[in-house]
Motif scaffolding. Structure first.
Motif, PDB file in Angstrom:
ATOM      1  N   ILE A  56      33.900  39.493  33.232  1.00  0.00           N
ATOM      2  CA  ILE A  56      34.268  40.677  34.057  1.00  0.00           C
ATOM      3  C   ILE A  56      35.750  40.610  34.539  1.00  0.00           C
ATOM      4  O   ILE A  56      36.286  41.613  34.499  1.00  0.00           O
ATOM      5  CB  ILE A  56      33.434  40.434  35.298  1.00  0.00           C
ATOM      6  CG1 ILE A  56      31.837  40.543  35.240  1.00  0.00           C
ATOM      7  CG2 ILE A  56      33.797  41.365  36.471  1.00  0.00           C
ATOM      8  CD1 ILE A  56      31.053  39.890  36.169  1.00  0.00           C
ATOM      9  N   GLN A  57      36.345  39.534  34.644  1.00  0.00           N
ATOM     10  CA  GLN A  57      37.791  39.377  35.000  1.00  0.00           C
ATOM     11  C   GLN A  57      38.574  40.025  33.982  1.00  0.00           C
ATOM     12  O   GLN A  57      39.734  40.392  34.250  1.00  0.00           O
ATOM     13  CB  GLN A  57      38.100  37.958  35.631  1.00  0.00           C
ATOM     14  CG  GLN A  57      37.156  37.687  36.877  1.00  0.00           C
ATOM     15  CD  GLN A  57      38.474  36.774  37.830  1.00  0.00           C
ATOM     16  OE1 GLN A  57      38.313  35.430  37.322  1.00  0.00           O
ATOM     17  NE2 GLN A  57      39.092  37.099  38.706  1.00  0.00           N
ATOM     18  N   LYS A  58      38.293  39.615  32.779  1.00  0.00           N
ATOM     19  CA  LYS A  58      39.007  40.090  31.635  1.00  0.00           C
ATOM     20  C   LYS A  58      38.909  41.533  31.554  1.00  0.00           C
ATOM     21  O   LYS A  58      40.200  42.218  31.140  1.00  0.00           O
ATOM     22  CB  LYS A  58      38.303  39.584  30.249  1.00  0.00           C
ATOM     23  CG  LYS A  58      38.763  38.074  30.070  1.00  0.00           C
ATOM     24  CD  LYS A  58      38.133  37.713  28.676  1.00  0.00           C
ATOM     25  CE  LYS A  58      38.539  36.170  28.542  1.00  0.00           C
ATOM     26  NZ  LYS A  58      37.851  35.632  27.081  1.00  0.00           N
ATOM     27  N   LEU A  59      37.828  42.152  31.917  1.00  0.00           N
ATOM     28  CA  LEU A  59      37.787  43.664  31.800  1.00  0.00           C
ATOM     29  C   LEU A  59      38.443  44.162  33.051  1.00  0.00           C
ATOM     30  O   LEU A  59      38.939  45.533  33.010  1.00  0.00           O
ATOM     31  CB  LEU A  59      36.301  44.176  31.823  1.00  0.00           C
ATOM     32  CG  LEU A  59      35.432  43.839  30.452  1.00  0.00           C
ATOM     33  CD1 LEU A  59      33.992  44.158  30.653  1.00  0.00           C
ATOM     34  CD2 LEU A  59      35.997  44.658  29.334  1.00  0.00           C
ATOM     35  N   PHE A  60      38.459  43.455  34.224  1.00  0.00           N
ATOM     36  CA  PHE A  60      39.159  44.143  35.214  1.00  0.00           C
ATOM     37  C   PHE A  60      39.992  43.058  36.067  1.00  0.00           C
ATOM     38  O   PHE A  60      39.965  42.254  36.797  1.00  0.00           O
ATOM     39  CB  PHE A  60      37.865  44.643  36.431  1.00  0.00           C
ATOM     40  CG  PHE A  60      36.786  45.383  35.934  1.00  0.00           C
ATOM     41  CD1 PHE A  60      36.940  46.468  35.901  1.00  0.00           C
ATOM     42  CD2 PHE A  60      35.766  44.787  35.392  1.00  0.00           C
ATOM     43  CE1 PHE A  60      35.991  47.525  35.329  1.00  0.00           C
ATOM     44  CE2 PHE A  60      34.754  45.693  34.897  1.00  0.00           C
ATOM     45  CZ  PHE A  60      34.861  46.887  34.790  1.00  0.00           C
ATOM     46  N   PRO A  61      41.201  43.291  35.363  1.00  0.00           N
ATOM     47  CA  PRO A  61      42.288  42.246  35.775  1.00  0.00           C
ATOM     48  C   PRO A  61      42.720  42.180  37.399  1.00  0.00           C
ATOM     49  O   PRO A  61      43.121  41.323  37.949  1.00  0.00           O
ATOM     50  CB  PRO A  61      43.663  42.589  35.145  1.00  0.00           C
ATOM     51  CG  PRO A  61      43.139  43.575  33.910  1.00  0.00           C
ATOM     52  CD  PRO A  61      41.931  43.990  34.209  1.00  0.00           C
ATOM     53  N   ARG A  62      42.563  43.403  37.931  1.00  0.00           N
ATOM     54  CA  ARG A  62      42.628  43.760  39.457  1.00  0.00           C
ATOM     55  C   ARG A  62      41.151  43.352  40.102  1.00  0.00           C
ATOM     56  O   ARG A  62      40.516  44.058  40.408  1.00  0.00           O
ATOM     57  CB  ARG A  62      43.042  45.079  39.792  1.00  0.00           C
ATOM     58  CG  ARG A  62      44.670  45.528  39.572  1.00  0.00           C
ATOM     59  CD  ARG A  62      45.352  45.307  40.626  1.00  0.00           C
ATOM     60  NE  ARG A  62      45.014  46.045  41.569  1.00  0.00           N
ATOM     61  CZ  ARG A  62      45.622  45.582  42.956  1.00  0.00           C
ATOM     62  NH1 ARG A  62      45.888  44.238  43.133  1.00  0.00           N
ATOM     63  NH2 ARG A  62      45.346  46.468  43.937  1.00  0.00           N
ATOM     64  N   SER A  63      40.934  41.989  39.998  1.00  0.00           N
ATOM     65  CA  SER A  63      39.512  41.489  40.774  1.00  0.00           C
ATOM     66  C   SER A  63      39.737  40.089  41.074  1.00  0.00           C
ATOM     67  O   SER A  63      41.021  39.403  40.976  1.00  0.00           O
ATOM     68  CB  SER A  63      38.476  41.657  39.530  1.00  0.00           C
ATOM     69  OG  SER A  63      38.872  40.621  38.573  1.00  0.00           O
ATOM     70  N   VAL A  64      38.833  39.729  42.207  1.00  0.00           N
ATOM     71  CA  VAL A  64      38.945  38.569  42.837  1.00  0.00           C
ATOM     72  C   VAL A  64      37.579  37.615  42.476  1.00  0.00           C
ATOM     73  O   VAL A  64      36.587  38.188  42.515  1.00  0.00           O
ATOM     74  CB  VAL A  64      39.269  38.480  44.221  1.00  0.00           C
ATOM     75  CG1 VAL A  64      40.833  39.059  44.564  1.00  0.00           C
ATOM     76  CG2 VAL A  64      38.132  39.403  45.180  1.00  0.00           C
TER      77      VAL A  64
END
Length: 502
Positions: A56-64
């Motif tokens: 998920i974080q790879k797909l959405f760099p703007r994430s926590v």
């Protein structure tokens, strides 16, 4: 579910589509799906997927990602202030709930059905996929949302029933807060709770003692803020839950009141809350209405002379009890101060033929001008709770008029840009009637022409007035005083006409 995709925010659809295009499954899940089926606007949006947190974080760099449960918060960079973060959580299995709240172990799974089995209630275990965009499914055909319902959630929504997923004993043993959540959902949605779920709640209610008061606070507030707040509180008592949340309220059950009341203390408090909820009033007023007579059981005494019950001091003791209750339930200091103050002064009402404006002003000072109308709302709720007519009675309207009159900015020479001290210094005169006469004459002039309220003009005018013959000055002063009183009477008349009182 046809056309429901139009009601889903674009940012949420974009996240699900991006997961799909990367080869992952993605379902909208939980309360947002329930609300869509009920044709109401969801407050929150949650997505579940077979992607792992790192995917998920790879797909959405703007994430926590700062938790142990797999939930990744995808940051919304659009201008939508109501949806700053969208939570995306991998399908997961949970086991071990030693604290009756959080799982001891979380394992990710690739099967959405396994994930849905762990959810609390059937109406929250609905999953919704974008039209034919699931990984491995054809993209042709009818464009409609695909609803996954493994536990009869749609049927329970139709029947307006709250029912657990699977064995209710297991669900409440896993997370005891679900006990309050079931009641809260019933109050918010105007649903009933299934028989087996009710029995399990009664059986496991004592587990709430192991739950942090902050979490209980959150669910309790939602119950009180629901449209069916009275029903929600009644349900907590019926299911043996109230004793672990607000036991002081139960002490009013069966406690008869004096002849002015038709209902017991318990019934009266709930009816007051019900009126506050029916008006859509805010939390502090609802809580003050619910707690305003919480001390009556402790203060009830039989008066032989009157042949009736008395409750002397229940307002003072009730304020202390309310503060203690709210502190225990982790309310803010600000909320505690206001609500306990509303409870303390809820007995302000008196005979309008006897009470004075000075007494009304003291009451306004006690609760502050900012919250005096909140106190009136608590008083209205109290009246309805007594079984009185819901229309505004004359005495309450009269009191509202007196409050507005007491809060009216008085016409005063103190608003002039010159005072008595400066006047005596300027005119070289001693304290006496002449000072007041000159101030009153100038004040009357300023009422007509506010632009004259300058130091320069008033000093010049004071010299002119000081040189007038004594009789002429007295006549002008009387004329100014009469005009001031006339304006004040007109303002008061307008206030009383507004409230339809004399």
């Amino acid at each position: 579910m046809r056309e429901k995709i139009k009601t889903i925010p674009k940012i949420v659809v974009d996240i699900a589509e991006k997961l799909n295009k990367a080869g992952f499954e993605a379902y909208f899940v939980g309360g947002c799906v329930r609300d869509l089926v009920l044709h109401t606007k969801p407050k929150d949006w949650d997505i579940t997927t077979n992607a792992k947190p790192e995917d998920i974080q790879k797909l959405f760099p703007r994430s926590v990602y700062e938790n142990k449960y797999g939930t990744v918060g995808v940051i919304n960079d659009t201008d939508d202030e109501t949806l700053k973060v969208v939570e995306v959580t991998p399908y997961r299995l949970e086991s071990g709930y030693s604290d009756k709240r959080r799982p001891d172990e979380v394992r990710f799974t690739s099967n959405v059905k396994e994930d849905l089995k762990r959810r609390d209630f059937t109406i929250n275990a609905l999953a919704l996929a974008l039209p034919h965009r699931q990984a491995g499914l054809p993209r042709e055909g009818e464009k409609d949302l695909e609803l996954l319902d493994l536990f009869g959630g749609q049927e329970d929504l139709k029947k307006k029933i709250i029912r657990t997923v699977g064995n209710p004993d297991d669900r409440f043993n896993e997370d005891a807060l679900r006990i309050l959540r079931a009641i809260r959902l019933a109050a918010e949605l105007d649903f009933d709770v299934s028989r087996e779920t009710k029995e399990a709640i009664k059986k496991h209610a004592s587990h709430l003692q192991e739950i942090a008061q902050e979490r209980i606070h959150d669910e309790f507030v939602k119950i009180v803020m629901s449209n069916k707040a009275k029903f929600g509180i009644e349900l907590t008592r019926e299911l043996g839950v109230l004793k672990y949340v607000l036991p002081e309220l139960e002490e009013g059950i069966g406690i008869e009141q004096n002849k002015a009341h038709k209902f017991t203390v318990w019934e009266h408090n709930l009816m007051a809350l019900d009126h506050a909820a029916s008006k859509g009033w805010p939390l502090e007023i609802r809580l003050a209405a619910l707690l305003h007579d919480v001390a009556k059981p402790a203060t009830r005494r039989w008066n032989e002379q009157k042949g009736d019950w008395t409750f002397y001091g229940h307002d003072v003791i009730g304020a202390k009890m309310a503060a203690k209750i709210l502190a225990r339930l982790k309310f803010s200091k600000k909320d505690i101060e206001l609500i306990s103050k509303l409870v303390r002064y809820h007995l302000f009402f008196s005979d309008t033929e006897v009470i004075t404006l000075s007494a009304v002003r003291r009451m306004v000072r006690n609760v502050s001008p900012e919250h005096v109308w909140d106190l009136m709302k608590v008083r209205f709720a109290d009246r309805v709770g007594m079984g009185r007519p819901k229309e505004t009675p004359y005495r309450l309207r009269k009191y509202e008029a007196m409050i507005e009159e007491a809060m009216r900015a008085p016409l005063s020479v103190t608003s002039l840009k010159i005072d008595g001290s400066r006047l005596m210094e300027l005119l070289k005169i001693q304290p006496g009637p002449k000072v007041g006469q000159i101030l009153n004459i100038m004040f009357e002039e300023v009422l007509d022409e506010p632009e004259k309220n300058t130091k320069e003009y008033l000093e010049k005018r004071a010299v002119e007035l000081n040189n007038l013959p004594e009789k002429e000055l007295e006549a002008l002063a009387k004329q100014a005083k009469d005009k001031k009183e006339s304006i004040e009477q007109a303002e008061i008349k307008e206030i009383r006409q507004k409230w339809w009182v004399k």
